[in-house]
Design an enzyme around this catalytic site. Structure first.
Site, PDB file in Angstrom:
ATOM      1  N   GLU A  82      62.130  35.037 -27.745  1.00  0.00           N
ATOM      2  CA  GLU A  82      62.058  34.888 -26.293  1.00  0.00           C
ATOM      3  C   GLU A  82      61.057  35.888 -25.731  1.00  0.00           C
ATOM      4  O   GLU A  82      60.812  36.937 -26.335  1.00  0.00           O
ATOM      5  CB  GLU A  82      63.424  35.143 -25.648  1.00  0.00           C
ATOM      6  CG  GLU A  82      64.513  34.169 -26.056  1.00  0.00           C
ATOM      7  CD  GLU A  82      65.864  34.569 -25.496  1.00  0.00           C
ATOM      8  OE1 GLU A  82      65.903  35.214 -24.430  1.00  0.00           O
ATOM      9  OE2 GLU A  82      66.886  34.243 -26.132  1.00  0.00           O
ATOM     10  N   LYS A 103      59.891  38.927 -23.615  1.00  0.00           N
ATOM     11  CA  LYS A 103      60.510  40.150 -23.075  1.00  0.00           C
ATOM     12  C   LYS A 103      59.875  40.404 -21.713  1.00  0.00           C
ATOM     13  O   LYS A 103      58.705  40.755 -21.624  1.00  0.00           O
ATOM     14  CB  LYS A 103      60.297  41.349 -23.993  1.00  0.00           C
ATOM     15  CG  LYS A 103      61.033  42.584 -23.492  1.00  0.00           C
ATOM     16  CD  LYS A 103      60.811  43.799 -24.362  1.00  0.00           C
ATOM     17  CE  LYS A 103      61.727  44.928 -23.936  1.00  0.00           C
ATOM     18  NZ  LYS A 103      61.740  45.204 -22.498  1.00  0.00           N
ATOM     19  N   ARG A 138      67.148  44.285 -15.673  1.00  0.00           N
ATOM     20  CA  ARG A 138      68.309  43.542 -16.180  1.00  0.00           C
ATOM     21  C   ARG A 138      69.326  43.333 -15.063  1.00  0.00           C
ATOM     22  O   ARG A 138      69.639  44.265 -14.319  1.00  0.00           O
ATOM     23  CB  ARG A 138      68.927  44.358 -17.313  1.00  0.00           C
ATOM     24  CG  ARG A 138      69.889  43.615 -18.219  1.00  0.00           C
ATOM     25  CD  ARG A 138      69.178  43.110 -19.440  1.00  0.00           C
ATOM     26  NE  ARG A 138      70.107  42.722 -20.491  1.00  0.00           N
ATOM     27  CZ  ARG A 138      70.253  43.390 -21.629  1.00  0.00           C
ATOM     28  NH1 ARG A 138      69.585  44.508 -21.840  1.00  0.00           N
ATOM     29  NH2 ARG A 138      71.070  42.941 -22.551  1.00  0.00           N
ATOM     30  N   ARG A 166      71.827  46.911 -14.183  1.00  0.00           N
ATOM     31  CA  ARG A 166      72.221  47.374 -15.517  1.00  0.00           C
ATOM     32  C   ARG A 166      73.132  48.593 -15.441  1.00  0.00           C
ATOM     33  O   ARG A 166      73.867  48.884 -16.374  1.00  0.00           O
ATOM     34  CB  ARG A 166      70.999  47.660 -16.387  1.00  0.00           C
ATOM     35  CG  ARG A 166      70.138  48.820 -15.930  1.00  0.00           C
ATOM     36  CD  ARG A 166      69.023  49.081 -16.920  1.00  0.00           C
ATOM     37  NE  ARG A 166      69.547  49.588 -18.174  1.00  0.00           N
ATOM     38  CZ  ARG A 166      69.000  49.357 -19.360  1.00  0.00           C
ATOM     39  NH1 ARG A 166      67.945  48.584 -19.460  1.00  0.00           N
ATOM     40  NH2 ARG A 166      69.514  49.877 -20.452  1.00  0.00           N
ATOM     41  N   GLU A 204      66.891  38.616 -16.529  1.00  0.00           N
ATOM     42  CA  GLU A 204      65.940  39.632 -16.081  1.00  0.00           C
ATOM     43  C   GLU A 204      65.408  39.227 -14.713  1.00  0.00           C
ATOM     44  O   GLU A 204      64.891  38.119 -14.535  1.00  0.00           O
ATOM     45  CB  GLU A 204      64.780  39.744 -17.070  1.00  0.00           C
ATOM     46  CG  GLU A 204      63.928  40.970 -16.892  1.00  0.00           C
ATOM     47  CD  GLU A 204      64.467  42.189 -17.645  1.00  0.00           C
ATOM     48  OE1 GLU A 204      63.765  43.218 -17.645  1.00  0.00           O
ATOM     49  OE2 GLU A 204      65.567  42.107 -18.224  1.00  0.00           O
ATOM     50  N   PHE A 234      68.870  34.644 -19.853  1.00  0.00           N
ATOM     51  CA  PHE A 234      68.784  34.527 -21.306  1.00  0.00           C
ATOM     52  C   PHE A 234      70.144  34.534 -21.992  1.00  0.00           C
ATOM     53  O   PHE A 234      70.223  34.416 -23.206  1.00  0.00           O
ATOM     54  CB  PHE A 234      67.893  35.620 -21.907  1.00  0.00           C
ATOM     55  CG  PHE A 234      68.197  37.014 -21.430  1.00  0.00           C
ATOM     56  CD1 PHE A 234      69.312  37.702 -21.871  1.00  0.00           C
ATOM     57  CD2 PHE A 234      67.336  37.643 -20.539  1.00  0.00           C
ATOM     58  CE1 PHE A 234      69.571  38.987 -21.441  1.00  0.00           C
ATOM     59  CE2 PHE A 234      67.589  38.933 -20.095  1.00  0.00           C
ATOM     60  CZ  PHE A 234      68.718  39.611 -20.552  1.00  0.00           C
ATOM     61  N   ARG A 245      73.753  49.216 -28.997  1.00  0.00           N
ATOM     62  CA  ARG A 245      72.406  48.896 -29.480  1.00  0.00           C
ATOM     63  C   ARG A 245      72.591  48.253 -30.849  1.00  0.00           C
ATOM     64  O   ARG A 245      72.993  48.909 -31.801  1.00  0.00           O
ATOM     65  CB  ARG A 245      71.547  50.161 -29.563  1.00  0.00           C
ATOM     66  CG  ARG A 245      70.061  49.862 -29.694  1.00  0.00           C
ATOM     67  CD  ARG A 245      69.217  51.123 -29.565  1.00  0.00           C
ATOM     68  NE  ARG A 245      69.283  51.720 -28.252  1.00  0.00           N
ATOM     69  CZ  ARG A 245      68.581  51.316 -27.196  1.00  0.00           C
ATOM     70  NH1 ARG A 245      67.764  50.280 -27.313  1.00  0.00           N
ATOM     71  NH2 ARG A 245      68.700  51.935 -26.037  1.00  0.00           N
ATOM     72  N   LYS A 296      63.222  44.246 -30.076  1.00  0.00           N
ATOM     73  CA  LYS A 296      62.145  44.102 -29.093  1.00  0.00           C
ATOM     74  C   LYS A 296      60.829  44.483 -29.757  1.00  0.00           C
ATOM     75  O   LYS A 296      60.751  45.469 -30.497  1.00  0.00           O
ATOM     76  CB  LYS A 296      62.412  44.965 -27.862  1.00  0.00           C
ATOM     77  CG  LYS A 296      62.715  46.429 -28.142  1.00  0.00           C
ATOM     78  CD  LYS A 296      63.146  47.149 -26.873  1.00  0.00           C
ATOM     79  CE  LYS A 296      63.591  48.575 -27.181  1.00  0.00           C
ATOM     80  NZ  LYS A 296      64.059  49.284 -25.972  1.00  0.00           N
TER      81      LYS A 296
END
EC number: 6.5.1.1
Length: 573
Positions: A250, A252, A257, A272, A301, A342, A432, A438
């Site tokens: 996808e 970025k 966010r 976020r 986003e 997303f 994470r 990314k």
């Protein structure tokens, strides 16, 4: 529960540096509460131990800075000169107040000892006080509380007011204590915390004997936002493709966010940091209300768009929209926003345990497909349209040449790179993960927190012109990684200086020590090993990219991130 009994165990926790001992002491505290008259006190205790009065998702703070606390402390009878001297000596206002507590005005010998409930409810009231005389009212309330406190209590009350307990406790340690004491699976309590963001509620449920695996209050709920799942940095597209096997690709996006919640026609949008930004983006809210969907949590986003060029506007334009409280409609006319969704985390039921490919299928039924390899012409038209809600651009092919072409195309339309995701992966809030990567064309910028500020020279003599930068380790301890002064405009310096004056803890003359609240995004020439700093690394030629008002200390990069970037760059040379 007497507040003094609570503080005795906090003192034990503070005096040990060993994680297991901290866990054992908190288990001791749970046992003490369990056998008391009010076991429900575990809710307040769990929150206070990490320096919070409110749950994270509530997005509330006590709202007292060091300067106002100092004013309140002075009214108790402690001389200002002695107080500042002791803060300089100890580096902590709580310890300073404790050491000087003999100066505090005495109250009647017949006054009752402070209870946990009294301290907790008093501090909650502080956040509710508004109006012209609010500062005086807050000062009086804090002063009265300190007058009733014994020396050790005054240490922890002072720190709690600043929401920084300085005892080395964090959420993982409390969760480990819950697991040990209540004999529940550690992964279970971690997952429940991740979907509630409420350590107090979890403690309350555990001590009441609730079946936490099936308690509906501990499930993912609309209008209770969760922390976003975070991606790993990868050295190359090829490495990420190996890790994720049959990945999904996808774009970025260069944006912020957001989490969108909708139920019974009501819509709320969160940043976020879990801030409610709904009122700042009315046009997005209206578009979401038009959708024939309900009881849903979406993630995407938010991008500020230049509709003439089809490219994103500077990130600061998004923050201007998010922070705007007045003349919002006029600002909306100047800065057009759109959301690229997303993920869908909830749709009539929780979806975070379902595979990404299933969640993506649901998302595409709601917003349509945006497959780059087969719908590029449609995508090109949408980029210039006034439409506000989209599914994210996606590449279905795993052909390495197409992936690189998709990566370059994403850069050409002004975005940051691509995301590489494992389609079989669940959604893990606040972590994470190694199922999402990314890929960016340059060195990863770092989000760092400012721990000290120094008065500038020459044209900068009226501002703080140099800032000490720190990252955190896995226990939440901060480690200095460099100093920065370049990249800041005069407007930035003026804004930062104002914030510094509100959050400075200790004044060293030309330099001040700060509460870790200012987050900066910095770029740099390279990360190098260095004996100057304890962590062993330093940023070479750091430069501020922007002030990240949308991020907190919880969002900054870690020591592990720094090590990983260093290794990636070393292997490239």
């Amino acid at each position: 529960m007497l507040f003094s009994d609570f503080c005795k165990i906090l003192d034990k926790i503070e005096k040990t540096t060993k994680r297991l001992e901290k866990t054992d002491y908190f288990v001791e505290l749970i046992d003490f509460i369990k056998t008391s008259e009010k076991p429900e006190n575990l809710k307040q205790v769990s929150q206070i131990t990490i320096g919070r009065v409110f749950a994270e998702f509530e997005n509330k703070e006590i709202g007292i800075g060091p300067n106002l606390l100092l004013e309140a402390v002075k009214t108790t009878g402690i001389p200002e000169k002695d107080l500042k001297s002791k803060i300089k000596e100890t580096g902590d206002i709580g310890t300073a107040v404790e050491n000087l507590s003999s100066n505090i005005k005495q109250v009647s010998l017949f006054s009752q000892a402070l209870t946990l409930e009294e301290v907790y409810s008093t501090l909650k009231k502080l956040s509710e006080i508004e109006g012209n005389s609010s500062q005086k009212k807050k000062t009086r309330i804090i002063s009265n509380l300190l007058i009733l406190a014994d020396p050790v209590e005054s240490r922890y009350i002072s720190r709690l007011i600043l929401e920084d307990m300085r005892i080395g406790m964090n959420i993982p340690t409390i969760l480990a204590s819950f697991s040990n004491y209540f004999n529940v699976n550690k992964e279970s309590v971690e997952k429940i915390y991740a979907v509630t963001n409420d350590i107090g509620l979890l403690g309350e449920k555990l001590i009441s004997g609730s079946d936490i695996e099936n308690d509906p209050e501990l499930k993912l709920k609309v209008f209770r936002p969760i922390k976003p799942m975070l991606a790993q940095l990868t050295p190359s597209i090829e490495d990420a493709m190996i890790e994720t096997k049959m990945p999904q690709f996808e774009t970025k996006y260069d944006g912020a966010r957001v989490q969108v919640h909708k139920s019974n026609g009501d819509v709320k949008i969160y940043s976020r940091r879990l801030e409610n930004i709904t009122n700042s983006v009315p046009e997005l809210v209206e578009e979401i209300k038009k959708l024939d969907i309900d009881n849903i949590i979406l993630e995407g986003e938010c991008v500020a768009m230049d509709l003439d060029s089809g490219k994103p506007r500077p990130f600061q334009d998004i923050l201007r929209r998010f922070r705007r409280k007045y003349n919002i409609d006029k600002m909306a006319e100047k800065i057009a926003l759109r959301i690229y969704f997303f993920d869908v985390l909830y749709y009539n039921r929780g979806l975070i345990d379902t595979p990404l490919k299933t969640r993506r299928e649901i998302l595409e039924k709601l917003f349509g497909t945006n497959n780059w390899d087969s719908e590029l012409e449609k995508i090109k038209k949408e980029i210039f349209s006034s439409k506000m809600l989209f599914s994210s651009f996606k590449l279905n092919s795993g052909d390495p040449n197409l992936v690189k072409e998709f990566f370059n195309w994403s850069l050409s339309i002004g975005h940051e790179g691509i995301m590489i995701k494992n389609p079989d992966a669940p959604y893990t809030p606040g972590s994470r993960v190694k199922t999402m990567y990314k890929v960016k064309p340059t060195l990863e910028n770092l989000d760092v927190v400012v721990t000290r500020a120094k008065i500038g020279m020459g044209k900068r003599k009226d501002w703080y012109g140099s800032y000490e930068l720190s990252v955190k380790d896995n226990d939440g301890n901060l480690h200095v990684i460099g100093n920065v002064g370049s990249g800041l405009t005069e407007d930035d310096l003026e804004k930062l200086t104002k914030i510094v004056n509100e959050i400075k803890i200790e004044d060293l003359g030309e330099e001040v020590i700060l509460e870790p609240k200012i987050v900066l995004e910095v770029t740099y020439e390279e990360i190098q090993t260095s004996e100057k700093y304890e962590m062993g690394y330093a940023l070479r030629f750091p430069r501020v990219v922007q002030i990240r008002e949308d991020k907190s200390i919880n969002d900054i990069n870690t020591l592990d991130d720094v090590k990983k970037i260093y290794e990636i760059e070393r292997n490239r040379k």
